[in-house]
Design a protein around this motif. Sequence first.
Motif, PDB file in Angstrom:
ATOM      1  N   VAL A  90       0.844  -1.203   0.000  1.00  0.00           N
ATOM      2  CA  VAL A  90       0.000   0.000   0.000  1.00  0.00           C
ATOM      3  C   VAL A  90       0.875   1.247   0.000  1.00  0.00           C
ATOM      4  CG1 VAL A  90      -1.659   1.303   1.393  1.00  0.00           C
ATOM      5  CG2 VAL A  90      -1.993  -1.132   1.020  1.00  0.00           C
ATOM      6  N   TRP A  91       1.964   1.223   0.759  1.00  0.00           N
ATOM      7  CA  TRP A  91       2.862   2.375   0.793  1.00  0.00           C
ATOM      8  C   TRP A  91       3.495   2.601  -0.580  1.00  0.00           C
ATOM      9  CZ3 TRP A  91       3.735   6.673   3.080  1.00  0.00           C
ATOM     10  CH2 TRP A  91       4.920   7.357   2.837  1.00  0.00           C
ATOM     11  N   THR A  92       3.849   1.536  -1.275  1.00  0.00           N
ATOM     12  CA  THR A  92       4.449   1.677  -2.603  1.00  0.00           C
ATOM     13  C   THR A  92       3.433   2.248  -3.587  1.00  0.00           C
ATOM     14  OG1 THR A  92       5.808  -0.245  -2.077  1.00  0.00           O
ATOM     15  CG2 THR A  92       5.808   0.469  -4.345  1.00  0.00           C
ATOM     16  N   TYR A  93       2.183   1.812  -3.506  1.00  0.00           N
ATOM     17  CA  TYR A  93       1.134   2.407  -4.349  1.00  0.00           C
ATOM     18  C   TYR A  93       0.913   3.875  -3.981  1.00  0.00           C
ATOM     19  CZ  TYR A  93      -0.581  -1.668  -6.894  1.00  0.00           C
ATOM     20  OH  TYR A  93      -0.703  -2.716  -7.757  1.00  0.00           O
ATOM     21  N   TYR A 110       7.646   3.159  -9.258  1.00  0.00           N
ATOM     22  CA  TYR A 110       6.950   2.702  -8.060  1.00  0.00           C
ATOM     23  C   TYR A 110       5.662   1.961  -8.389  1.00  0.00           C
ATOM     24  CZ  TYR A 110      10.115   4.733  -4.712  1.00  0.00           C
ATOM     25  OH  TYR A 110      11.216   4.985  -3.960  1.00  0.00           O
ATOM     26  N   PHE A 111       4.974   2.357  -9.455  1.00  0.00           N
ATOM     27  CA  PHE A 111       3.774   1.632  -9.860  1.00  0.00           C
ATOM     28  C   PHE A 111       4.133   0.220 -10.317  1.00  0.00           C
ATOM     29  CE2 PHE A 111       0.304   0.578 -12.826  1.00  0.00           C
ATOM     30  CZ  PHE A 111      -0.780   0.759 -11.971  1.00  0.00           C
ATOM     31  N   GLY A 112       5.217   0.099 -11.075  1.00  0.00           N
ATOM     32  CA  GLY A 112       5.671  -1.226 -11.507  1.00  0.00           C
ATOM     33  C   GLY A 112       6.128  -2.081 -10.342  1.00  0.00           C
ATOM     34  N   LEU A 113       6.816  -1.468  -9.375  1.00  0.00           N
ATOM     35  CA  LEU A 113       7.254  -2.220  -8.198  1.00  0.00           C
ATOM     36  C   LEU A 113       6.060  -2.708  -7.374  1.00  0.00           C
ATOM     37  CD1 LEU A 113      10.319  -0.182  -6.910  1.00  0.00           C
ATOM     38  CD2 LEU A 113      10.321  -2.436  -7.959  1.00  0.00           C
ATOM     39  N   ALA A 114       5.061  -1.855  -7.210  1.00  0.00           N
ATOM     40  CA  ALA A 114       3.883  -2.261  -6.439  1.00  0.00           C
ATOM     41  C   ALA A 114       3.147  -3.397  -7.138  1.00  0.00           C
ATOM     42  CB  ALA A 114       2.955  -1.065  -6.232  1.00  0.00           C
ATOM     43  N   ASN A 115       2.995  -3.309  -8.455  1.00  0.00           N
ATOM     44  CA  ASN A 115       2.351  -4.399  -9.185  1.00  0.00           C
ATOM     45  C   ASN A 115       3.174  -5.677  -9.101  1.00  0.00           C
ATOM     46  OD1 ASN A 115       0.063  -3.047  -9.960  1.00  0.00           O
ATOM     47  ND2 ASN A 115       0.950  -2.312 -11.859  1.00  0.00           N
ATOM     48  N   GLY A 116       4.488  -5.559  -9.165  1.00  0.00           N
ATOM     49  CA  GLY A 116       5.350  -6.726  -9.030  1.00  0.00           C
ATOM     50  C   GLY A 116       5.257  -7.354  -7.655  1.00  0.00           C
ATOM     51  N   LEU A 117       5.114  -6.527  -6.609  1.00  0.00           N
ATOM     52  CA  LEU A 117       4.951  -7.072  -5.259  1.00  0.00           C
ATOM     53  C   LEU A 117       3.627  -7.817  -5.125  1.00  0.00           C
ATOM     54  CD1 LEU A 117       6.301  -4.145  -3.045  1.00  0.00           C
ATOM     55  CD2 LEU A 117       7.375  -6.352  -3.445  1.00  0.00           C
ATOM     56  N   VAL A 118       2.581  -7.276  -5.719  1.00  0.00           N
ATOM     57  CA  VAL A 118       1.284  -7.961  -5.658  1.00  0.00           C
ATOM     58  C   VAL A 118       1.342  -9.285  -6.408  1.00  0.00           C
ATOM     59  CG1 VAL A 118      -1.116  -7.827  -6.436  1.00  0.00           C
ATOM     60  CG2 VAL A 118      -0.084  -5.893  -5.276  1.00  0.00           C
ATOM     61  N   ASN A 119       2.064  -9.322  -7.526  1.00  0.00           N
ATOM     62  CA  ASN A 119       2.192 -10.552  -8.312  1.00  0.00           C
ATOM     63  C   ASN A 119       3.278 -11.478  -7.790  1.00  0.00           C
ATOM     64  OD1 ASN A 119       0.144  -9.744 -10.036  1.00  0.00           O
ATOM     65  ND2 ASN A 119       1.563  -8.642 -11.359  1.00  0.00           N
ATOM     66  N   LYS A 120       3.840 -11.154  -6.640  1.00  0.00           N
ATOM     67  CA  LYS A 120       4.860 -11.957  -5.955  1.00  0.00           C
ATOM     68  C   LYS A 120       6.093 -12.216  -6.822  1.00  0.00           C
ATOM     69  CE  LYS A 120       2.873 -15.560  -4.259  1.00  0.00           C
ATOM     70  NZ  LYS A 120       2.353 -16.654  -3.439  1.00  0.00           N
ATOM     71  N   GLN A 121       6.596 -11.165  -7.441  1.00  0.00           N
ATOM     72  CA  GLN A 121       7.839 -11.276  -8.196  1.00  0.00           C
ATOM     73  C   GLN A 121       8.992 -10.918  -7.268  1.00  0.00           C
ATOM     74  OE1 GLN A 121       7.297  -8.613 -11.466  1.00  0.00           O
ATOM     75  NE2 GLN A 121       5.971 -10.026 -12.570  1.00  0.00           N
ATOM     76  N   SER A 159      10.934  -7.668  -7.925  1.00  0.00           N
ATOM     77  CA  SER A 159      10.313  -6.433  -7.424  1.00  0.00           C
ATOM     78  C   SER A 159      10.628  -6.225  -5.951  1.00  0.00           C
ATOM     79  CB  SER A 159       8.806  -6.473  -7.628  1.00  0.00           C
ATOM     80  OG  SER A 159       8.493  -6.398  -8.982  1.00  0.00           O
ATOM     81  N   ARG A 160      10.650  -7.301  -5.185  1.00  0.00           N
ATOM     82  CA  ARG A 160      11.011  -7.182  -3.767  1.00  0.00           C
ATOM     83  C   ARG A 160      12.448  -6.704  -3.623  1.00  0.00           C
ATOM     84  NH1 ARG A 160      13.721  -9.972   0.034  1.00  0.00           N
ATOM     85  NH2 ARG A 160      14.350 -11.524  -1.491  1.00  0.00           N
ATOM     86  N   ILE A 161      13.328  -7.234  -4.457  1.00  0.00           N
ATOM     87  CA  ILE A 161      14.736  -6.844  -4.387  1.00  0.00           C
ATOM     88  C   ILE A 161      14.912  -5.386  -4.818  1.00  0.00           C
ATOM     89  CG2 ILE A 161      17.014  -7.270  -5.402  1.00  0.00           C
ATOM     90  CD1 ILE A 161      16.179 -10.265  -5.529  1.00  0.00           C
ATOM     91  N   TRP A 162      14.272  -4.986  -5.920  1.00  0.00           N
ATOM     92  CA  TRP A 162      14.403  -3.608  -6.389  1.00  0.00           C
ATOM     93  C   TRP A 162      13.766  -2.622  -5.414  1.00  0.00           C
ATOM     94  CZ3 TRP A 162      17.731  -1.578  -9.434  1.00  0.00           C
ATOM     95  CH2 TRP A 162      18.310  -2.339 -10.442  1.00  0.00           C
ATOM     96  N   CYS A 163      12.662  -2.991  -4.812  1.00  0.00           N
ATOM     97  CA  CYS A 163      12.043  -2.129  -3.810  1.00  0.00           C
ATOM     98  C   CYS A 163      12.983  -1.965  -2.614  1.00  0.00           C
ATOM     99  CB  CYS A 163      10.705  -2.719  -3.387  1.00  0.00           C
ATOM    100  SG  CYS A 163       9.648  -1.580  -2.513  1.00  0.00           S
ATOM    101  N   ILE A 206      12.133   0.301   8.974  1.00  0.00           N
ATOM    102  CA  ILE A 206      11.047  -0.665   9.158  1.00  0.00           C
ATOM    103  C   ILE A 206      10.674  -1.301   7.827  1.00  0.00           C
ATOM    104  CG2 ILE A 206       8.605  -0.882   9.774  1.00  0.00           C
ATOM    105  CD1 ILE A 206       9.152   1.287  11.922  1.00  0.00           C
ATOM    106  N   LEU A 207      10.586  -0.492   6.765  1.00  0.00           N
ATOM    107  CA  LEU A 207      10.278  -1.031   5.436  1.00  0.00           C
ATOM    108  C   LEU A 207      11.349  -2.015   4.975  1.00  0.00           C
ATOM    109  CD1 LEU A 207       8.938   2.056   3.463  1.00  0.00           C
ATOM    110  CD2 LEU A 207       7.636   0.157   4.385  1.00  0.00           C
ATOM    111  N   LEU A 208      12.613  -1.667   5.186  1.00  0.00           N
ATOM    112  CA  LEU A 208      13.692  -2.578   4.811  1.00  0.00           C
ATOM    113  C   LEU A 208      13.623  -3.880   5.593  1.00  0.00           C
ATOM    114  CD1 LEU A 208      16.914  -0.445   4.282  1.00  0.00           C
ATOM    115  CD2 LEU A 208      15.836  -2.013   2.690  1.00  0.00           C
ATOM    116  N   TYR A 209      13.324  -3.787   6.877  1.00  0.00           N
ATOM    117  CA  TYR A 209      13.208  -4.993   7.696  1.00  0.00           C
ATOM    118  C   TYR A 209      12.097  -5.898   7.170  1.00  0.00           C
ATOM    119  CZ  TYR A 209      12.112  -8.027  11.601  1.00  0.00           C
ATOM    120  OH  TYR A 209      11.848  -9.120  12.367  1.00  0.00           O
TER     121      TYR A 209
END
Length: 160
Positions: A22-25, A56-67, A70-74, A130-133
């Motif tokens: 949600v924060w990334t969106y 950030y929109f691409g990263l959020a979509n990648g996180l939702v799709n469990k890529q 995207s987690r690494i780039w975020c 906290i986000l990094l953790y």
Amino acid sequence: MTDTTPKIGFRQFPPALKFVVVWTYFRSLSFLIGLLLPAFTAFQINLGNAVGFWIYFGLANGLVNKQNSSRIWCSIFVGLGTLIRAISLALIVLGYAKGPYTFGLIFTRVPLSQSQMAVSLILNLVFNAILLYILLRPSAKALFTPQPVSSLDVAQQEAK
């Protein structure tokens, strides 16, 4: 009647990871507002906001799709932001960063004193930590990596 479809994507995430998505969106939305607001009022386009929105929109979509990428780039973007804010805080505390400090809100910029700017950077550093953790926890990594296929599943697929 029971739901036969498995929970995938966003519903399956733990609450902390939902917060990161949600924060990334939200971050993507703030870049979009920063792009569109000056375009309609002063007829200017900020290319940095356009790029930030798509990233950030691409990263959020990648996180939702469990890529996992995207987690690494975020994690990389949050880590770089943390590093930049730590350097900014050091410059403010040591007195090298002089001048008017401002904090950007959606529609305006708020002037801050040196101590207020230092406190806002400290809070932002804590938030980014906290986000990094959350992003680098082993449970988040396990959620984003594909599950190994067992030999029983392969045997059942071949039997059909």
